[in-house]
Design an enzyme around this catalytic site. Structure first.
Site, short mmCIF file in Angstrom:
data_model
loop_
_atom_site.label_atom_id
_atom_site.label_comp_id
_atom_site.label_asym_id
_atom_site.label_seq_id
_atom_site.Cartn_x
_atom_site.Cartn_y
_atom_site.Cartn_z
N HIS A 20 -3.91 9.07 4.63
CA HIS A 20 -3.80 9.52 3.25
C HIS A 20 -2.87 8.63 2.43
O HIS A 20 -3.09 8.44 1.23
CB HIS A 20 -3.30 10.97 3.23
CG HIS A 20 -3.31 11.58 1.87
ND1 HIS A 20 -4.44 11.64 1.08
CD2 HIS A 20 -2.31 12.16 1.14
CE1 HIS A 20 -4.15 12.24 -0.07
NE2 HIS A 20 -2.86 12.56 -0.06
N SER A 69 -2.15 9.84 -3.81
CA SER A 69 -2.43 11.27 -3.66
C SER A 69 -2.51 11.95 -5.04
O SER A 69 -3.30 11.54 -5.88
CB SER A 69 -1.35 11.91 -2.77
OG SER A 69 -1.70 13.22 -2.42
N ASP A 109 -8.76 9.21 5.98
CA ASP A 109 -8.20 10.34 5.24
C ASP A 109 -9.30 11.31 4.84
O ASP A 109 -10.30 10.91 4.25
CB ASP A 109 -7.49 9.82 3.99
CG ASP A 109 -7.00 10.93 3.08
OD1 ASP A 109 -6.68 12.02 3.59
OD2 ASP A 109 -6.91 10.70 1.86
#
Length: 452
Positions: free
Chosen positions: A429, A169, A376
């Site tokens: 994600h 991320s 994601d």
């Protein structure tokens, strides 16, 4: 700058071994160490870490410095929800401490991992002064580099081990910078020399331009119509967010686009629409916190959990328990209300584009693994592939399936700069959280320099 100093004369206190953890039956079957390392001016920043020794051959296995994203998400999240050796039992809360069990897909099967609460104010890390509590991207990266050097000096048996920097991320911004600082420090002869081999990133934020690929992703996943997609391309010319105020048609199309994506879980488009992270708990009366009240109201709906975020609540109950904090050797001065993700940090994002750092590391010949959970929509695989292609390296192993247990686990491609890209089929994600068996296979193969 402080990070330029050699640290031969710096005295660092070792961490503490944790043999038992509340919520886990019996002694831990792996070696866990926790502790603090002071960094920055006067060591006013105290960074908390969890170190888990490789369960295979720790004397030779690589060390991963793992930076959880956010910025402001505790490294405990990466440890218990993604790649560490422990998971929470996904059971509704009954007022007792959440239970822990062994994760059979832990990446510590083949590597030692240092999970660091970074930036300062994250997890159990803390600042001694208000000035030290403020941080920028570059300061956080400098502190990560200094942390690693001091940690290695405090653990001299690991100085010769190969080192990788990893994260997911928002760590797509910081990990390439930290890797670059390590590389530059080695070039300048700064001690201790760190045997950096490369880095790995999952669904990494890299530049504002990657969000423009959300439109392509939404169309490919059947979330918007062909007609809207064609109209968006025609009216917006690929710029879907920095829209010219005079471009009324583009603005109108994007309004329709946003309405169609309302109630879609961006972290994994197939899962229930829930908050991405558990909100900050706060006291609502003298005895209960907001998250306790939340669970009491929804008690009957939480077994089985309707939302993935319900499992995140367990970390709040566990990490805020006094017996857990004592077992982890958490300092009293760092203890407030532990949060999984603290988005109220006085943190300033100063680096908007990490792609130049990838380019620099590629020219120096470092290995890299970039993987994307393919469901994601926060950081889509289309956006990630776009900046990888912008590095302009030849393909040496073209797009193909990679297989785990006889099933397609995703698709992969390798470039001449020693960068491997992989999609994780069905992943969100934080891909290891959704597809743990596939991701440990991917990690083991890449770490041993085998084709995925």
């Amino acid at each position: 700058m402080e990070r330029r100093r050699n640290l031969d004369s710096v005295k660092i206190l070792a961490g503490s071994i944790v043999e038992f953890l509340p919520g886990f039956d019996g002694p831990l079957p792996f070696e866990l160490e926790t502790g603090y390392i002071g960094v920055g001016e006067s060591e006013d920043v105290q960074l908390f870490y969890y170190f888990i020794k490789s369960e295979s051959n720790p004397e030779k296995d690589p060390i991963i410095l793992w930076l959880t994203g956010g910025p402001g998400c505790s490294s405990l999240s990466g440890l218990v929800y993604e790649i560490g050796p422990l998971n929470f039992e996904q059971m509704r809360y009954h007022g007792t401490l959440p239970r822990l069990y062994l994760n059979p897909y832990s990446w510590t099967k083949v590597a030692s991992i240092i999970f660091v609460d970074l930036p300062v104010g994250t997890g159990f890390s803390y600042a001694k002064t208000s000035e030290a509590s403020r941080c920028t991207d570059l300061q956080a990266c400098d502190q990560a580099y200094e942390f690693l050097r001091k940690w290695l000096l405090d653990h001299p048996t690991f100085i010769s081990n190969p080192v990788y920097v990893g994260g997911d991320s928002y760590s797509g911004i910081t990990v390439p910078i930290v890797a670059t600082l390590i590389s530059n420090g080695n070039d300048e002869g700064i001690l201790p020399r760190i045997d950096l081999k490369g880095y790995l990133l999952g669904n990494p934020a890299s530049s504002p331009a990657e969000r423009n690929y959300n439109v392509l992703f939404a169309h490919g996943m059947g979330l918007i119509s062909d007609e809207l997609y064609e109209s968006l391309k025609e009216t917006c010319k690929g710029e879907y967010y920095d829209i010219d105020p005079s471009n009324a048609l583009c603005k109108q199309n994007m309004q329709t686009f946003n309405q169609l994506l309302n109630n879609i879980n961006s972290a994994h488009i197939l899962e229930s629409n829930c908050p991405l992270v558990a909100p900050k708990p706060r006291k609502v009366d003298g005895s209960r916190t907001l998250y306790e009240t939340f669970h009491l109201k929804l008690d009957e709906q939480l077994y089985p959990f309707k939302c993935r975020v319900d499992g995140y609540w367990l970390a709040y109950y566990w990490a805020n328990d006094k017996s857990v904090q004592e077992a982890l050797h958490v300092r009293q001065e760092s203890i407030g209300e532990w949060q999984r993700c603290n988005f109220s940090l006085p943190y300033i994002k100063t680096i908007l584009n990490s792609v130049p750092y990838h380019s620099n590391l590629s020219m120096k010949g470092y290995r890299s693994l970039i993987y994307s959970g393919d469901h994601d929509m926060l950081v889509t695989h289309f956006g990630t592939q776009a900046w990888i292609k912008s590095l302009d390296y030849a393909i040496v192993d073209d797009w193909r399936q990679w297989i785990v247990d006889g099933q397609v686990a995703g698709y992969t491609r390798t470039y001449a700069n020693r960068m491997t890209f992989a999609t994780v089929k069905g992943g969100g994600h934080t891909a290891p959280e959704y597809r743990p068996a596939e991701c440990i296979a991917m990690f083991e193969r890449w770490m041993s320099s085998q084709p995925l």
